[in-house]
Design an enzyme around this catalytic site. Structure first.
Site, mmCIF file in Angstrom:
data_model
loop_
_atom_site.group_PDB
_atom_site.id
_atom_site.type_symbol
_atom_site.label_atom_id
_atom_site.label_comp_id
_atom_site.label_asym_id
_atom_site.label_seq_id
_atom_site.Cartn_x
_atom_site.Cartn_y
_atom_site.Cartn_z
ATOM 1 N N GLY A 130 0.776 -1.103 -0.116
ATOM 2 C CA GLY A 130 0.070 -0.049 0.008
ATOM 3 C C GLY A 130 0.936 1.261 0.096
ATOM 4 O O GLY A 130 0.503 2.239 -0.776
ATOM 5 N N THR A 131 1.999 1.183 0.790
ATOM 6 C CA THR A 131 2.878 2.347 0.719
ATOM 7 C C THR A 131 3.552 2.738 -0.550
ATOM 8 O O THR A 131 3.610 3.821 -0.917
ATOM 9 C CB THR A 131 3.941 2.164 1.962
ATOM 10 O OG1 THR A 131 3.327 2.036 3.074
ATOM 11 C CG2 THR A 131 4.891 3.262 2.143
ATOM 12 N N ASP A 188 5.233 -10.172 6.705
ATOM 13 C CA ASP A 188 4.488 -11.282 6.385
ATOM 14 C C ASP A 188 5.209 -11.925 4.928
ATOM 15 O O ASP A 188 4.846 -13.143 4.562
ATOM 16 C CB ASP A 188 3.127 -11.077 5.771
ATOM 17 C CG ASP A 188 2.242 -10.503 7.044
ATOM 18 O OD1 ASP A 188 2.733 -10.998 8.373
ATOM 19 O OD2 ASP A 188 1.387 -10.035 6.845
ATOM 20 N N TYR A 215 2.664 -8.374 18.686
ATOM 21 C CA TYR A 215 3.272 -7.228 19.017
ATOM 22 C C TYR A 215 4.614 -7.608 19.491
ATOM 23 O O TYR A 215 5.592 -6.677 19.427
ATOM 24 C CB TYR A 215 2.462 -6.492 19.746
ATOM 25 C CG TYR A 215 1.187 -5.989 18.976
ATOM 26 C CD1 TYR A 215 0.982 -5.251 17.790
ATOM 27 C CD2 TYR A 215 -0.142 -6.512 19.470
ATOM 28 C CE1 TYR A 215 0.034 -4.797 17.270
ATOM 29 C CE2 TYR A 215 -1.305 -6.346 18.618
ATOM 30 C CZ TYR A 215 -1.290 -5.302 17.452
ATOM 31 O OH TYR A 215 -2.164 -5.351 16.939
ATOM 32 N N MET A 216 4.998 -8.520 20.255
ATOM 33 C CA MET A 216 6.084 -8.796 20.681
ATOM 34 C C MET A 216 7.247 -8.962 19.408
ATOM 35 O O MET A 216 8.510 -8.684 19.634
ATOM 36 C CB MET A 216 6.343 -9.918 21.595
ATOM 37 C CG MET A 216 5.365 -9.703 23.045
ATOM 38 S SD MET A 216 5.469 -11.337 24.063
ATOM 39 C CE MET A 216 7.118 -11.215 24.543
#
Length: 494
Positions: free
Chosen positions: A194-195, A223, A379-380
């Site tokens: 997307g970026t 990913d 998130y870790m």
């Protein structure tokens, strides 16, 4: 060789040669600006590189997208090889660069930032580098951060991004206005598909205005779902860190009767982290990914396999990617069509859902008491610093981007193709996603490792094979397809 430019697409520069050779080239400032001055590359006079033979890349060097061919295969698609050129199109004293990071966190972001800054400074003598604070909207809504080698010296040792990030906020006109007003002529954009779609639009607006500004993208996705390139940075670190969660689940499951450890890993549309973490661990009994449909009830379903595995071994570990099984949740949930600021579909927590379904199923049966532990390390994993392999890789990515921008290339992303860093047009990175091919050898290796069922009947396999493009080459490891290396063993960088 002859040039061919498709009408209405300023990004495409296609050069065709003998024996089916096709170079999908990237734009250059000289495509739309005439009489540009050139300068000797400062690396010619850098003592660190004085002993390096053939350091500069030959102008005709290209990298083949396919390296496994047959005797009658055409030479196929190639990309321009990355690296320093003999001449540069910017006077280093006049370069004013900026760096922006967008999207979610990923190990290695700070390393890329550091090496862009240090590469510009130490290799080319560029001293003016800005960090755009807070993603795309930072161009017009936030302050900037002055970046120097001293400021970025130790940032590779910590996770996250020192210049902040965000999703969305892309206003092309405002962004290019800011670039123009600040006198910026190098734009380094770090982010996912997307970026990079946004970066392509920024490049096109810069070109439309006739500005001498190089736009370089560094593809980022934990990913590993970006096509063409061998792998994305942060992926190695994510797979390595995922081992800790899998090991914890294995210890918990193995320490109690009928213990089940469920680990949810990243993988919105592509199950590479779950697949490689499973293969690396060897403690996993079942791996569920978005590309491979599964079902719960009935003969050959997940519940039947869990019961079988518990009776055989007394415990089991299940790894599930975040995008797996979303179709099974869709009927009862309200937010399936909602999106985040980047345009990604908001996914439900499949880990919690499947944990509850497993507990409910075996609770109703009352013939097999289970003990289930659920671990979500997402998130870790995202927040940790990159490991040694990713640090080296991020350094090469950053330096490739710097060399390309200084050489006048623009509208490109850089990344390794078959182990050689290349400049790739934006459209190749954004046109599709890299996904695990479940009719391929790597997935077969996983099934062999876990001994799980494929959850597919022959009809499903036939439909999947018809949906996928036919393999164009065979290797000892996998079938690879044009424009994607879906299940390749991770190669070494060179």
């Amino acid at each position: 060789m002859g040039d061919s430019n498709p009408p209405g697409n300023v990004q495409m520069k296609v050069v065709k040669g003998d024996f089916g050779y096709v170079l999908e080239d990237v734009p250059h400032l000289s495509d739309y600006l005439s009489d540009l001055p050139t300068y000797p590359n400062p690396l010619r006079f850098n003592p660190a590189y004085s002993v390096v033979k053939q350091y500069f890349v030959n102008v005709d060097d290209t990298v083949a997208q396919k390296i496994v061919v047959h005797t009658d295969s055409p030479r196929g698609t190639h990309f321009r090889r990355a690296g320093p050129r003999q001449k540069v199109y910017f006077n280093p004293a006049e370069v004013h660069a900026c760096i922006v990071t967008c999207g979610g966190l990923c190990p290695g972001l700070n390393t890329v930032i550091r090496e862009i800054v240090c590469g510009l400074y130490h290799m080319y003598g560029v001293s003016k580098v800005l960090g755009i604070d807070g993603g795309y909207k930072g161009f017009y809504a936030r302050n900037t951060i002055t970046l120097t080698p001293k400021v970025v010296n130790d940032i590779h040792k910590r996770g996250g991004t020192i210049i902040g990030t965000s999703r969305g906020g892309h206003d092309t006109a405002k962004i290019v206005d800011s670039i123009q007003d600040r006198g910026i002529n190098h734009v380094y954009i770090i982010g996912g598909d997307g970026t990079q779609k946004g970066a392509a639009v920024i490049y096109e607006e810069i070109r439309r205005r006739g500005l001498k500004v190089s736009v370089a993208g560094i593809p980022k996705t934990i990913d590993n779902d970006i096509p063409v390139i061998d792998r994305s940075f942060g992926f190695d670190t994510a797979v390595e860190e995922a081992q800790r969660a899998i090991n914890a689940a294995h210890v918990e499951a193995g320490s109690i009767e009928n213990g089940i450890g469920v680990v949810k890993l990243m993988g919105r549309y592509s199950g590479f982290i779950a697949m490689y973490a499973t293969l690396a661990s060897r403690d996993v009994d079942c791996c569920l990914i978005p590309e491979s449909p599964f079902y719960l009830e009935g003969k050959g379903g997940l519940f039947e396999y869990i019961e079988k595995r518990l009776k055989e071994n007394g415990h089991m570990v299940i790894v599930i990617a975040e995008g797996a099984g979303q179709d099974l949740l869709s009927e009862s949930l309200q937010s399936m069509n909602q999106q985040d600021a980047s345009g990604n579909k908001l996914l439900q927590d499949v880990g919690l859902w499947i944990s509850e379904r497993i507990k409910s199923h075996f609770g109703r049966q009352q013939k097999l008491a289970i003990n289930l532990k659920y671990i979500d390390p997402t998130y870790m994993i995202r927040a940790i610093p990159s490991n040694a392999a990713d640090n080296v890789y991020c350094t090469l990515l950053a330096q490739s981007a710097v060399h390309g921008a200084m050489a006048g290339y623009t509208g490109f992303v850089c990344g390794p193709v078959n182990g050689r860093h290349s400049y790739i047009p934006f459209n190749h990175i954004t046109e599709k996603q890299n996904k695990v091919v479940i009719t391929d050898r790597m997935w077969a290796r996983l099934l062999s490792s876990t001994n799980q069922p494929s959850f597919l009947n022959p009809k499903d396999v036939t439909e999947i094979q018809e949906d996928e493009d036919p393999p164009t080459q065979m290797s000892d490891g996998e079938n690879c397809k044009d424009s994607k290396f879906a299940t390749k063993d991770i190669p070494s960088m060179s």
